[in-house]
Design an enzyme around this catalytic site. Structure first.
Site, mmCIF file in Angstrom:
data_model
loop_
_atom_site.group_PDB
_atom_site.id
_atom_site.type_symbol
_atom_site.label_atom_id
_atom_site.label_comp_id
_atom_site.label_asym_id
_atom_site.label_seq_id
_atom_site.Cartn_x
_atom_site.Cartn_y
_atom_site.Cartn_z
ATOM 1 N N GLU A 56 -67.992 -85.613 8.906
ATOM 2 C CA GLU A 56 -67.248 -84.485 8.342
ATOM 3 C C GLU A 56 -67.190 -83.385 9.390
ATOM 4 O O GLU A 56 -68.156 -83.154 10.116
ATOM 5 C CB GLU A 56 -67.903 -83.957 7.067
ATOM 6 N N CYS A 254 -66.397 -81.935 1.587
ATOM 7 C CA CYS A 254 -65.573 -80.813 1.124
ATOM 8 C C CYS A 254 -64.350 -80.623 2.009
ATOM 9 O O CYS A 254 -63.350 -80.045 1.569
ATOM 10 C CB CYS A 254 -66.414 -79.547 1.084
ATOM 11 N N ASN A 373 -63.858 -86.672 -3.757
ATOM 12 C CA ASN A 373 -65.152 -86.313 -3.180
ATOM 13 C C ASN A 373 -65.874 -85.363 -4.111
ATOM 14 O O ASN A 373 -65.406 -84.255 -4.357
ATOM 15 C CB ASN A 373 -64.991 -85.630 -1.818
ATOM 16 N N GLU A 374 -66.987 -85.812 -4.683
ATOM 17 C CA GLU A 374 -67.807 -84.986 -5.576
ATOM 18 C C GLU A 374 -66.957 -84.363 -6.691
ATOM 19 O O GLU A 374 -67.121 -83.194 -7.030
ATOM 20 C CB GLU A 374 -68.533 -83.896 -4.770
#
Length: 838
Positions: A56, A254, A373-374
């Site tokens: 990331e 994120c 994602n999450e």
């Protein structure tokens, strides 16, 4: 003087098929760590994708990191102002001599470029310079490839000189460029050969005469990993290659979602093609702009260069702070399908053709897509935790992907925080779910058996993000690596259900650390791995194809203990988390005596906005957390704490604090936590909060009074809501780890055993490995080898100045016979035996 610890550690059966049984009887007194391995009793096969990496762009992991580009703000887009006046500066660029700089938006290079640099040169030698990402690493004899776009609305004919130089302007190599510029953009190139060394070098471009020029997309590349154009920094990429990852998850995190606007999310189509055709975007989540120089194609190419399967995380129409309605996400789904076509499609398809034009006609073989994602947490209806209608979003993606690409494996999200037991809470089909854990070392060591009892009949697990993120020292100590190593052994033992795992995050530029710890730390010229990196490197390089039954006992020699800690008085308190509440009728009961604690004006505010009255105490801020502590000192080890509580408004519920010593050491009963979805008991030990039990579903109603109570009896806590027992749990006395853990895998084809032995504590002992149903091939020169990661203290760390303090080293092990191997088990150590068998 020494003391001894004798303990038996059990490898509990996962299921009958795993053949992982209880330990054998203790070994003889001479060998206090005894490990028994039976090659005839087999456990699960090791998943071919078990170990991977997760990249990331955080901490300048891409621009200023793995991406080899040396020029910072190469397209002049990092400044948010428009038409910057002379003298106000342009980020990362400064004038040389009497030149003046300003941003211009006239006659731009193309539609994705929003600024260019107007350079006004008043005399020969004037120009512009760029400091790079906290310096550029100039290495004598190395060639640096320069390219940039230039024009001159007023016309310019002369020589431009491109230089590497020291911060005070001393030359470190140069190249002359003949320029005949008019109103049309031209791409100019040169090669600068460095004539000296300087890790803080800068780039400069000067003119031999007065004039006015416009510049854009100024790029300077050193040699790259595997010689790829627009490629990766070799030393950082080699650190990844040395891990031999089986897959690579990208681009986040994120980073996938973005923040504020969907334009700040990763939109892959904007990241392909020549660099001058890439707009870049604000990496709002991590606080800086990204050039998207590492784009979708580069991620796929890097995965291929590492021998790793690509795993692409796609946006489901959710970003931090907003979302596309879940019944209007066709555009997001099509973006995902187009990405798979780019990666895998035939060259006759539109996006397969683009891939071929980018120099890669062969498919990349993208087989794994993570859907979101999450994004599957607790609030499915209001998106307050990026979870808006996730199951419905997931299923739309799943059906579309499977209809067109049935071979692609779809990975779903589960709760990414607030529970140690995330789950897939719907009936939609899913192949793998992505669990995330950021905890302390002891939490990981204590979860050696976590996956033993997972249901094998449902989905498989991808532990996509995990790391010790508390009690890790300054940048990542050995204790963190030891806890992670034990957890990894547990995943390896259960590779039939834990099919994939990846540590997070990987990289941090020491000049802009947004997150700690990270397993690879670097600056412009240096790179180092934390102990966690070396565990991540050792394990995938030392694993077989199947788990073997492993039993062990240990009896460690321990150093003399320090003087026992004198018990200190504790206090009680109250708290909130982004919630406005009112408390009343606080009471403490000690030895049958009730002590009223309702003189709230005397309580000590830690943070928050607390307003006491004669009978009530109100907290009206959105602090996370807001805490207030009662001054009453409690020396008794047995007491009861009661309070009435009412939620006025806000996100969660109540925090009832007991055992308060300081902000690093306390416990609280969390009622209506995790978005007002559950209760649990948490303990802060050395600054880290851990959950002491499995959360129970509960929602606090606004405007209603609740009777809360905690009974403390030494290490035991009993917690009540309205007189109903909610939790019964025990405190952890120390964050220190102790014990020895062992596991074994076999590679039948290579005739190799891999025995991992991790000692997480301060004890040590000689060790003996006993083999059954296999025999050491002592005819081989390297029949038994041992590699070890250890140090004198679990608190020890590597640094950029001392990067080799804790690294894998060869240690001594001896085959005493065909079925017995002896070796030492030092304190704070990861030991891996490689044994060639007949």
């Amino acid at each position: 003087m020494v003391r001894f610890m004798k303990k038996k550690l059990l490898l509990i059966p996962v299921a009958a098929a795993l053949l992982l049984s209880a330990c054998s009887p203790a070994g003889d007194a001479e060998h206090q760590v005894v490990i028994n391995v039976d090659a005839a009793q087999r456990g699960p096969q090791i998943s071919p994708t078990h170990y991977g990496i997760f990249f990331e762009d955080i901490n300048h992991a891409a621009d200023g990191g793995l991406y080899a580009e040396l020029i910072r703000n190469r397209s002049f887009e990092d400044d948010t102002m428009v038409g910057t006046p002379a003298g106000e500066g342009v980020s990362s660029w400064t004038a040389v001599g009497d030149a003046t700089l300003r941003l211009t938006q006239n006659g731009l290079l193309n539609s994705v470029q929003h600024n260019a640099l107007n350079l006004a040169v008043t005399k020969a030698g004037d120009g512009v310079r760029n400091e790079g990402f906290w310096g550029m690493n100039a290495v004598e004899g190395t060639e640096y490839r320069l390219s940039f776009w230039a024009k001159s609305d007023s016309g310019f004919e002369g020589t431009l000189t491109a230089l590497l130089q020291t911060a005070d302007g001393q030359p470190l190599g140069s190249a002359a460029i003949s320029a005949q510029l008019d109103q049309r953009w031209q791409k100019l190139t040169a090669v600068i050969r460095a004539t000296g060394n300087d890790p803080r070098a800068e780039f400069a471009l000067t003119a031999d005469k007065a004039g006015e020029l416009q510049l854009d997309v100024v790029s300077l590349f050193p040699p790259t990993f595997k010689g790829r154009e627009n490629g990766m920094r070799p030393d950082l990429a080699q650190m990844l290659a040395d891990m031999h990852p089986r897959f690579m998850r990208f681009p986040g995190g994120c980073f996938v979602e973005g923040q504020i606007s969907p334009d700040n999310a990763f939109r892959w189509k904007r990241t392909i093609g020549p660099i001058e055709e890439r707009e870049g975007h604000p990496n709002v989540n991590w606080g800086y702009r990204t050039s998207d120089g590492i784009g979708f194609h580069e991620y796929l190419q890097l995965a291929e260069d590492l021998g790793a399967k690509p795993l692409f995380v796609v946006n489901v129409g959710i970003w931090h702070g907003g979302c596309t309605p879940y019944n209007q996400i066709d555009g997001w789904i099509q973006e995902c399908l187009d990405a798979i076509e780019y990666a895998n499609g035939d060259v006759t398809t539109p996006y397969g053709k683009l891939r071929a034009e980018a120099g890669h006609p062969e498919p990349f073989g993208l087989e794994y897509i993570e859907i979101g994602n999450e994004n599957y947490n607790f609030h499915f209806n209001d998106n307050s935790d990026q979870s808006d209608h996730y199951p419905e979003r997931y299923m739309q993606f799943y059906e579309a992907i499977k209809a067109r690409y049935p071979y692609v494996h779809c990975i779903g999200n589960v709760e990414s925080w607030g529970t140690d037991n995330p789950s897939w809470r719907n009936d939609y089909p899913v192949e793998l779910v992505d669990e995330h854990y950021y905890r302390n070392p002891k939490w990981f060591a204590d979860r050696f058996h976590k996956y033993d009892t997972y249901d094998r009949s449902r989905y498989k697990i991808y532990v996509g993000e995990y790391a010790v993120t508390s009690q890790f020292g300054e940048i990542g100590n050995l204790n963190a690596a030891l806890g992670e190593a034990v957890y990894m052994m547990g995943m390896e033992n259960n590779s039939d259900v834990v099919a994939m795992n990846s540590y997070a995050p990987i990289f941090v530029n020491e000049n802009d650390a947004r997150w700690r710890p990270d397993m690879i730390r670097f600056n412009s010229s240096k790179v180092m791995g934390t102990p966690s990196y070396y565990v991540q490197q050792l394990f995938p390089n030392n694993v077989g194809t199947q788990v073997l039954k492993t039993d062990w006992t240990y009896n460690l020699i321990l150093p003399e203990p320090d003087v026992e800690e004198v018990a200190t008085p504790v206090q009680v308190g109250l708290g909130t988390w982004n919630t406005h509440v009112t408390y009343s009728n606080a009471q403490l009961i000690v030895d049958g005596k009730t002590i009223a604690l309702d003189d709230f004006a005397q309580w000590n505010v830690q943070n928050g906005e607390w307003t006491p009255t004669s009978a009530e105490l109100t907290q009206s801020s959105s602090e996370q957390p807001a805490i207030i502590i009662c001054p009453e000192q409690i020396s008794a080890t047995k007491y009861t704490y009661k309070v009435r509580a009412r939620k006025n408004d806000g996100a969660e519920g109540f925090l009832l604090i007991v055992g308060w010593k300081d902000r690093q050491h306390f416990q609280w009963y969390n009622v209506g936590g995790w978005g007002n979805t559950q209760n649990n008991v948490e303990q802060a030990l050395g600054g880290d909060k851990m959950q002491l039990s499995t959360g129970k579903g509960f929602t606090v109603e606004s405007g209603r009074w609740y009777e809360l109570q905690v009974d403390v009896d030494g290490d035991s806590l009993h917690c009540y809501v309205d007189g109903r027992l909610d939790f019964q749990c025990r405190l952890q006395r120390s964050s220190a780890m102790e014990g020895v853990y062992a596991s074994t895998t076999i590679d039948d084809e290579a005739k190799m055993l891999y025995v991992k032995v991790v000692n997480v504590g301060e004890g040590h002992a000689p060790g003996t490995l006993n083999l059954q149903n296999c025999e050491v091939d002592r005819s081989q020169k390297d029949a038994v080898t041992l590699v070890r990661l250890s140090s004198a203290s679990g608190d020890d760390e590597n640094t950029l100045d001392n990067p080799q303090a804790i690294v894998p080293t060869k240690a001594q092990a001896k085959a005493k016979s065909g079925t017995q191997v002896t070796f030492d088990v030092p304190a704070f150590s990861v030991n891996i035996l490689r044994i060639r068998i007949k």
